[in-house]
Design an enzyme around this catalytic site. Structure first.
Site, short mmCIF file in Angstrom:
data_model
loop_
_atom_site.label_atom_id
_atom_site.label_comp_id
_atom_site.label_asym_id
_atom_site.label_seq_id
_atom_site.Cartn_x
_atom_site.Cartn_y
_atom_site.Cartn_z
N HIS A 14 0.85 -1.19 0.00
CA HIS A 14 0.00 0.00 0.00
C HIS A 14 0.89 1.25 0.00
CE1 HIS A 14 -3.83 -2.11 0.83
NE2 HIS A 14 -3.01 -3.02 1.33
N HIS A 192 -8.81 -7.47 -1.91
CA HIS A 192 -8.46 -8.12 -0.65
C HIS A 192 -9.57 -9.10 -0.27
CE1 HIS A 192 -5.53 -4.97 -0.48
NE2 HIS A 192 -5.15 -5.23 0.76
N GLU A 195 -8.48 -12.95 4.23
CA GLU A 195 -7.56 -12.57 5.30
C GLU A 195 -8.33 -12.68 6.62
OE1 GLU A 195 -4.66 -8.81 6.57
OE2 GLU A 195 -6.35 -8.49 5.22
N ASP A 274 2.16 -3.59 4.31
CA ASP A 274 2.48 -2.26 4.86
C ASP A 274 3.74 -2.43 5.70
OD1 ASP A 274 -0.20 -0.76 4.21
OD2 ASP A 274 -0.81 -2.61 5.20
#
Length: 328
Positions: A14, A192, A195, A274
């Protein structure tokens, strides 16, 4: 040479989430903004769980108020990525953070990012391409504006469209309009899923959005039929093991299903998500995978080949990157 020294491709990072803490602190100091609650005593980013992470992430990005800051950010994290051996990367860039979704402002931010990326490529030998990203918890209407920004700037630099954010908000199918708009503009698609949402979220992603890649996707391992479907459709997973461990999806690297997914024939890649938030780098991801599963150069070569095949960039760019990898 160790496996950590190998040249790498990263497909899931990101843009704002790659900001080094020192960079964020410096910008906050320049703007006289108090971000003390964003940092730990040792200088890292402070958060307790995934939802808290999202709020800290948005607080940290509040220092990024104009194109010039995004240019500086781009230069800062690309330099770090290059130092970790990354020669090609795709980052998630959100129009919501670049001008609030306004199409005119988005073009200004994008121009600044592209210029910084071009300079970094010349200086460090790392190529950046952008995947415009909707923020899921901002809602479907906002996603349409992000998708329009993506469609209107699709080209050599903007190569894909995706979605991040809180998987507990809305459904994948709620964003079908935005994805159709991006698809019609010729953009490649990712989202996404798998997760925190479980395997059902991956089913929704491939059935309702028809994506080519899945961000994370690791909980697909809980559904054998889904694993077979991913193999059949040749969907690539953008796996971020260190992120999954820090956020508690799995207790440690050894418990991570990336090896089981590979063994089942699923196309997997390795990324950092990240990195400064999750105390990782691409070098560390490689080192931890080597330690947990005994991966060697051949394993990482396969991972890198998969990543190059799955990259959203054009054939000419892939050829340039392939030549860089040959010099490993």
């Amino acid at each position: 040479m160790t496996v950590a020294d190998l040249k790498k491709i990263e497909l899931h990072i990101h843009h704002e989430g790659a900001a080094p803490p020192a960079f964020t602190k410096q910008l906050a100091h320049e703007k006289k903004m108090d971000l003390s609650k964003v940092f730990t005593d040792d200088g890292g980013y402070a958060f307790e769980n995934f939802v808290h992470f999202l709020s800290v992430y948005e607080a940290a990005t509040s220092v990024l108020t104009g194109p010039e800051e995004f240019a500086r950010l781009t230069s800062a994290w690309l330099e770090e990525s290059a130092a970790n051996g990354v020669v090609y990367t795709e980052s998630f860039i959100s129009p919501d953070f670049c001008g609030g979704g306004d199409a005119g402002a988005w073009r200004e931010y994008l121009h600044a990012i592209e210029e910084a990326a071009s300079a970094s490529e010349a200086k460090h030998g790392i190529t950046l391409r952008g995947v415009v990203t909707a923020v899921r918890h901002f809602g479907p209407e906002k996603s349409r504006a992000s998708s329009l920004c993506a469609a209107e700037t699709a080209g050599d630099f903007i190569v894909g469209f995706g979605m991040g954010g809180d998987e507990g908000q809305f459904t994948q199918g709620d964003f079908a309009y935005a994805y159709d708009q991006a698809r019609e503009a010729g953009l490649k698609l990712t989202t996404h899923a798998g997760e925190f949402g479980g395997p059902e979220s991956v089913w929704d992603a491939i059935n309702d959005l028809n994506v080519e890649r899945i961000g994370h996707g690791v909980r697909s391992i809980e559904d054998p039929d889904l694993v077979k479907e991913l193999v059949a459709r040749q969907v690539t997973l953008e796996v971020c093991p260190g992120s999954n461990v820090v956020l508690g999806v799995y207790p440690d690297f050894a418990s991570h299903p990336i090896q089981k997914l590979r063994d089942a024939g699923v196309r997997v890649t390795v990324s950092t998500d990240d990195p400064p938030f999750f105390h990782t780098t691409m070098r560390r991801e490689y080192e931890m995978l080597e330690k947990a599963f005994g991966w060697g150069e051949a394993d990482f070569a396969e991972i890198t080949k998969t990543a190059l095949d799955a990259a959203f960039c054009d054939a000419d760019t892939k050829a340039i990157v392939a030549k860089r990898l040959e010099k490993t």
